[in-house]
Each structure stands twice: as structure tokens, then as C-alpha cells.
Design an enzyme around this catalytic site. Sequence first.
Site, PDB file in Angstrom:
ATOM      1  N   SER A  51       0.822  -1.200   0.000  1.00  0.00           N
ATOM      2  CA  SER A  51       0.000   0.000   0.000  1.00  0.00           C
ATOM      3  C   SER A  51       0.866   1.264   0.000  1.00  0.00           C
ATOM      4  O   SER A  51       1.712   1.420  -0.878  1.00  0.00           O
ATOM      5  CB  SER A  51      -0.975  -0.044   1.185  1.00  0.00           C
ATOM      6  N   ASP A 208      -5.027  -4.272  -2.887  1.00  0.00           N
ATOM      7  CA  ASP A 208      -4.037  -3.939  -1.860  1.00  0.00           C
ATOM      8  C   ASP A 208      -3.681  -5.167  -1.017  1.00  0.00           C
ATOM      9  O   ASP A 208      -4.554  -5.834  -0.457  1.00  0.00           O
ATOM     10  CB  ASP A 208      -4.652  -2.852  -0.964  1.00  0.00           C
TER      11      ASP A 208
END
Length: 370
Positions: A51, A208
Site C-alpha cells: 500500500s 491492496d
Amino acid sequence: MRARGSSPRAALPGQVVLVLQGGGALGAYQAGVYQALHDCGIAPNWVIGTSIGAVNGALIAGNRPEHRLARLHDFWHRVEKTRPIAALGLGPVAQNFFGNLDTLLGGVAGLFEPNVQAWLGAHARVGIEAASWYSTAPLHASLRELTDLEALADHSTRFTVGAVNVRTGRMRYFDSRDERLGVDHVMASSALPPAFPAIRIDGEPYWDGGIYSNTPIEAVLDDRPRRDSVIFAVNVWQPDGEEPQSLWEVMGRQKEIQYASRADSHIARQQQIHHLRHVVRELARHLPAKQRESAAVKELASWGCGTVMHVIPLLASRLDGEDQTKDIDFSAARVHARWQAGLNDTLQVIERAPWTAAVDPIEGVIVHRA
């Protein structure tokens, strides 16, 4: 965001690894950590992130050493937000509310913007690459401008990002050692649903990696061939906290546990595994030379090793007035405070140089907590 002073690089026993969690605005702490390493002449050999950790990692591994700090400053300057509401003299709660409302409605420059297709409603079948509240086109543009893809491809600094295959639910680590990475790999690792859309890599949709494992340290400890390492594990979510007293506090505590909980368990498991590997190595040494030369003993002894991995946990402290929206708080004051905290914490660790202390030779993973 300047260092209080620089010091020469200490002798580090092995490769230097920088592990970066996901956490949105909390990632400014990671930039401060890198500045401390940079100012002390410590260059990471391997950066692995998820991320916002993948974004910071790309700005580090995807630039020549002399450009890295400037690129981090440029990126975080782009995404930080001023809060004009502060001029009205309202308290911090009101400032946070209106500041976060502005982020939710208007996005963050350089990161994300509202996705007009979301206005069709939650049941509109717009396709996985458009099924999100926001578009990450601004992040794509930022990464294209601020990363040097040739530097990323030259393998001088290994770079790894974690993402989850949407169809299979399996975690995948994209590694510059094994394949050429680009902007889309970083985007995939940053595609937190339902806020951000999935990104396709080789035809497969990815989200993610933080929804599966937000602290990708297990990929380092499981790596082969194993190498002596000093691992700076940069955590931005608090695993411990006080008992929440309201629904709002419960939501905040749940988020912290969700994104911070797995690192300690991964490390504990790896301590056991590496301990056994060292035991195997020691047992093999006690065998007569003739037995050690047999194929069967060689095969068994291959499970042993003598590598030592020093894990240096760095944990971003809470700032006054933070709540469960802290990961979208890109206010300039908070970005600067987190950056400075990362810088200060890491300078203190480097000054202590815990990796120089004597260790038990039978242990393979040594955790140096503050």
C-alpha cells in the site's frame, strides 16, 4: 524535517532490509525513517512494502540514491493538505471533521479523486476496474513522474510489493529480483477496496496486499537463499491500545488491530523455525566427518543454517487527537509531525546500534525492541 545531526554508517552485519506497512497518511512516518538512514549513510539493499509502503518503496528503490530523499519530499508535499478551517479558531475535533470531509468529498491531490462512475450506485455493474469510490489516476501520474523505471529495473536495490489476487484470494509478492516491476505493480499493491479500483497485472485483477497481510516481513524471513540481515520493520499501526469506550473508539481500535496484528506472530514463528535450523547445523557439526559426507546426512544437514537476522521494530507513536480517520489525515501539520517522528526514532536506533550486541549463536532471528 531535517536531521538533528548525521553520523557515519555503523558496520551492519548483512543486508539492510526496509519493510514498510500500509497505512495511508501514516506513511509519512516511513519517509522520516528513510531520511534517518539516508543521513547516516545507510542504504537499503532491499525495500519491501504494501500500500503506501509500496509507494514509498517505489520512490526509494525507483530512484538513484542521490535523488531519493528529494522524491519523497516532493510526493509528500503534493499530498499534504492545508486546513483553512483552522483560521476560524475552531477546535481540533471540528478541524479534523471538516478536513476529513474535504478529503472524502474531493480526494487528495497526487493520490486519488472521486470516481464519477460511483455515482451510478453501488449495484451498477461497471467492471472491477471502475467499481470503487475513487479513481487513482492521480497516483499513477505521480508515480510516473517521480520514479525512474530504469533505476527500478537495474536491481541495485531489490524491490518487492505485496498484492492480493481478487479471484483466488491469494497473496502474491512481485519481486524485482524475478521480474521487471513498473508503476502498475505499485498501483496494485495500493488498490484498497472499495475506495480504490483493482489493477490488472498479466490479465489478473489485484487489490491492496494489506487486506491479507499488511506487514510483509514474512516474505523477508522466508526468502531464499537466506542471508544475514538487519531488518528495519516500520509499523504505523498500534497493536496495543486502551479499552474503547464508544462506538467511534471501537471502530478505531478494530482498524488498528486489523492492520497491525500479524507482524508479531510472523516473527515468533520465524524465531522458532530459525532456532531449529541452527540446532540442525550444530547437530551436523557433532557427527563424525565420514558420516557428514554421506548423501543422506548432507540432505538432512541442508535444512540447517547459520544466518542471523536482526529485526529492528519501529512503531509510529500516536499523535494527540488522532482517531480512526488518522490514515486519511493528510493535513500538513500531521504529515510533518509523523515525518519528524520517524526521523527521530530511527536516529535513536542507529545511535544504539543494537545489532552490535552479542547474541546467542543458537538463535537465528533476534528482535531488538526499544
